[in-house]
Design a protein around this motif. Structure first.
Motif, mmCIF file in Angstrom:
data_model
loop_
_atom_site.group_PDB
_atom_site.id
_atom_site.type_symbol
_atom_site.label_atom_id
_atom_site.label_comp_id
_atom_site.label_asym_id
_atom_site.label_seq_id
_atom_site.Cartn_x
_atom_site.Cartn_y
_atom_site.Cartn_z
ATOM 1 N N GLU A 25 11.636 0.093 26.083
ATOM 2 C CA GLU A 25 10.867 -0.036 27.303
ATOM 3 C C GLU A 25 11.527 -1.080 28.169
ATOM 4 O O GLU A 25 12.119 -2.019 27.667
ATOM 5 C CB GLU A 25 9.427 -0.459 27.014
ATOM 6 C CG GLU A 25 8.656 0.571 26.233
ATOM 7 C CD GLU A 25 8.852 0.443 24.751
ATOM 8 O OE1 GLU A 25 8.693 -0.646 24.218
ATOM 9 O OE2 GLU A 25 9.180 1.453 24.115
ATOM 10 N N SER A 28 8.090 -5.263 32.752
ATOM 11 C CA SER A 28 6.887 -5.154 33.553
ATOM 12 C C SER A 28 7.071 -5.783 34.910
ATOM 13 O O SER A 28 7.093 -6.985 35.037
ATOM 14 C CB SER A 28 5.745 -5.872 32.835
ATOM 15 O OG SER A 28 5.611 -5.430 31.526
ATOM 16 N N GLU A 100 4.227 7.418 32.275
ATOM 17 C CA GLU A 100 4.080 6.815 30.953
ATOM 18 C C GLU A 100 3.668 5.361 31.130
ATOM 19 O O GLU A 100 3.692 4.807 32.224
ATOM 20 C CB GLU A 100 5.394 6.915 30.176
ATOM 21 C CG GLU A 100 5.797 8.340 29.801
ATOM 22 C CD GLU A 100 5.114 8.814 28.529
ATOM 23 O OE1 GLU A 100 4.403 8.015 27.892
ATOM 24 O OE2 GLU A 100 5.304 9.995 28.170
ATOM 25 N N ARG A 101 3.331 4.728 30.015
ATOM 26 C CA ARG A 101 2.924 3.323 30.056
ATOM 27 C C ARG A 101 4.111 2.379 30.257
ATOM 28 O O ARG A 101 3.941 1.216 30.605
ATOM 29 C CB ARG A 101 2.165 2.956 28.773
ATOM 30 C CG ARG A 101 3.007 2.923 27.523
ATOM 31 C CD ARG A 101 2.210 2.493 26.290
ATOM 32 N NE ARG A 101 1.276 3.524 25.899
ATOM 33 C CZ ARG A 101 -0.047 3.305 25.808
ATOM 34 N NH1 ARG A 101 -0.538 2.112 26.094
ATOM 35 N NH2 ARG A 101 -0.846 4.265 25.434
ATOM 36 N N SER A 219 2.610 -6.307 31.472
ATOM 37 C CA SER A 219 1.891 -5.159 32.012
ATOM 38 C C SER A 219 0.685 -4.797 31.152
ATOM 39 O O SER A 219 0.818 -4.626 29.936
ATOM 40 C CB SER A 219 2.820 -3.948 32.101
ATOM 41 O OG SER A 219 2.076 -2.792 32.446
ATOM 42 N N ASP A 221 -0.639 -2.049 30.980
ATOM 43 C CA ASP A 221 -0.456 -0.680 30.489
ATOM 44 C C ASP A 221 0.335 -0.645 29.186
ATOM 45 O O ASP A 221 0.224 0.313 28.415
ATOM 46 C CB ASP A 221 0.269 0.167 31.534
ATOM 47 C CG ASP A 221 -0.564 0.362 32.794
ATOM 48 O OD1 ASP A 221 -1.808 0.401 32.674
ATOM 49 O OD2 ASP A 221 0.021 0.458 33.884
ATOM 50 N N GLU A 222 1.170 -1.657 28.964
ATOM 51 C CA GLU A 222 2.001 -1.677 27.762
ATOM 52 C C GLU A 222 1.240 -2.352 26.624
ATOM 53 O O GLU A 222 1.522 -3.489 26.215
ATOM 54 C CB GLU A 222 3.330 -2.373 28.053
ATOM 55 C CG GLU A 222 4.181 -1.579 29.022
ATOM 56 C CD GLU A 222 5.549 -2.185 29.281
ATOM 57 O OE1 GLU A 222 6.458 -1.432 29.636
ATOM 58 O OE2 GLU A 222 5.707 -3.409 29.127
ATOM 59 N N TYR A 224 -1.122 -1.241 22.861
ATOM 60 C CA TYR A 224 -1.783 -0.358 21.907
ATOM 61 C C TYR A 224 -2.954 -1.141 21.338
ATOM 62 O O TYR A 224 -2.778 -2.288 20.881
ATOM 63 C CB TYR A 224 -0.854 0.040 20.761
ATOM 64 C CG TYR A 224 0.279 0.975 21.110
ATOM 65 C CD1 TYR A 224 0.201 1.864 22.178
ATOM 66 C CD2 TYR A 224 1.451 0.984 20.339
ATOM 67 C CE1 TYR A 224 1.247 2.722 22.470
ATOM 68 C CE2 TYR A 224 2.495 1.846 20.624
ATOM 69 C CZ TYR A 224 2.393 2.706 21.687
ATOM 70 O OH TYR A 224 3.430 3.561 21.984
#
Length: 293
Positions: A25, A28, A100-101, A219, A221-222, A224
Motif C-alpha cells: 500500500e 495516506s 480500494e482502501r 488514513s 480507510d486503511e 481492519y
C-alpha cells in the motif's frame, strides 16, 4: 545504473503539532490528515544526511524488496488484487471504477516525473482520465506483449533513480504528520524514535521502505477491525519491545507485531497464508549494512 542520484538528503524545519509477490500500500495523503500539523506548531529539526553510496544502497534495497531486482516485475499485477503495481516501489494504479482502501500512488509518481522533466511515454500523457487502461488482471496479462506495456516497462527501468527520489521525498514529508497524529502524551517518544531511526543508514532505509510498503498509518480507510498497520502504529508499538534492544531492533519487532495483527484481522486468507511470511522476510532486511560506506 545508480538507483538514487544525488549526494544526500537534508530534512530541515519539520513541523510537529505541540501539546504524516508483495502486497504493497502506498500511504495516506487523505485531506483530513494533510492539515493535521498546520495548527499551533513548534519547529523540530530532523537532519538526515547520507552520502551518495548510502543513498544508492537504500534505493537498491527498496527495488530488491519489491521486485527482487527483476526488471520484468516493474509492470506487475498481483493475484487477488484489483489493480496493477508499477515501478521499483510497486506504486498502485487503479482502473476506472475501482475503489480500494489503499491510497493510489502511481499518478503522483507520474506527476513527479513531469516535474523532473522525465520523458513520459506518449500514451500515458494522452490518457483522458488517468486510470489504468486494463479493467482486470486477465486483460492486463493478455496485453503483456503490447507496445504500451513494453514502453511502460522501458520507461520505469530507465527512471529508477527518480522513482527512488520520489519514495524518499514522500517518506520525508510524512514524518511530521505521523508524529502529529500520535496521541499527545506519546508525541515526544514517537519523535525521538524517528530521530533515532533516521540517524543511521539502516534505520533510514527501514522508515523509507515501510512508508512505501505499508503507508503512514494515517488514513481511516486503511484499517481492519479499526486497527491500522502503517508507520504510526509501528512507532507506537515500539514501546512494548525489549528495552535493551537497539532502536532498529525495536522497530523490526514492532513491525512484525503490527503486520501479524493485520493478517489476523484480514478478511482474505491470502494475507495470513501467503503474504505474512513474505512481509516477515522483508522486515529481516531492516538492519544496518554489513559494510559501512
Amino acid at each position: 545504473m545508480s538507483i538514487v542520484r544525488g549526494a544526500g538528503i537534508l530534512l530541515l524545519g519539520v513541523w510537529l503539532l505541540a501539546g504524516c509477490d508483495s502486497d504493497t500500500e502506498r500511504g495516506s495523503n487523505n485531506e483530513a490528515h494533510q492539515n493535521v500539523a498546520n495548527s499551533d506548531a513548534r519547529a523540530l529539526e530532523f537532519s538526515i544526511d547520507l552520502d551518495e553510496a548510502q543513498m544508492d544502497w537504500v534505493g537498491a534495497q527498496v527495488f530488491k524488496n519489491e521486485c527482487a531486482g527483476q526488471l520484468k516485475c516493474l509492470v506487475h499485477w498481483n493475484k487477488g488484487e484489483r489493480f496493477p503495481s508499477l515501478g521499483i516501489g510497486h506504486f498502485i494504479w487503479y482502473p476506472a471504477g475501482v475503489e480500494e482502501r489503499f491510497v493510489e500512488s502511481f499518478p503522483a509518481l507520474i506527476q513527479y516525473m513531469h516535474q523532473r522533466q522525465a520523458s513520459v511515454p506518449d500514451w500515458l500523457r494522452e490518457l483522458d482520465e488517468f486510470d489504468a487502461p486494463w479493467p482486470d488482471r486477465e486483460t492486463f496479462l493478455a496485453a503483456q506483449d503490447s507496445a504500451e506495456v513494453a514502453q511502460l516497462r522501458e520507461f520505469l527501468a530507465g527512471t529508477q533513480g527518480i522513482q527512488a527520489e520520489f519514495i524518499v521525498e514522500r517518506a520525508s514529508r510524512s514524518l511530521a504528520k505521523v508524529v502529529a497524529a500520535a496521541p499527545e502524551s506519546q508525541r515526544e517518544a514517537v519523535s525521538n524514535r524517528l530521530k533515532g531511526l533516521t540517524s543511521t543508514p539502516g534505520g533510514l532505509y527501514a522508515v523509507i521502505d515501510y512508508v512505501n510498503f505499508k503507508g503512514e498509518g494515517l488514513s481511516p480507510d486503511e484499517r481492519y477491525s479499526g486497527q491500522g498497520w502503517g508507520l504510526l502504529q509501528v512507532l507506537l508499538a515500539m514501546e512494548e519491545q525489549n528495552q535493551g534492544a537497539s532502536v532498529l531492533e525495536k522497530f523490526r519487532g514492532a513491525a512484525d507485531q503490527i503486520l501479524t495483527r493485520r493478517a489476523e484481522n484480514a478478511p482474505q486468507d491470502i494475507e495470513r497464508d501467503r503474504w505474512l511470511p513474505g512481509w516477515r522476510k522483508r522486515l529481516q532486511t531492516y538492519r544496518e549494512p554489513a559494510e559501512m560506506f
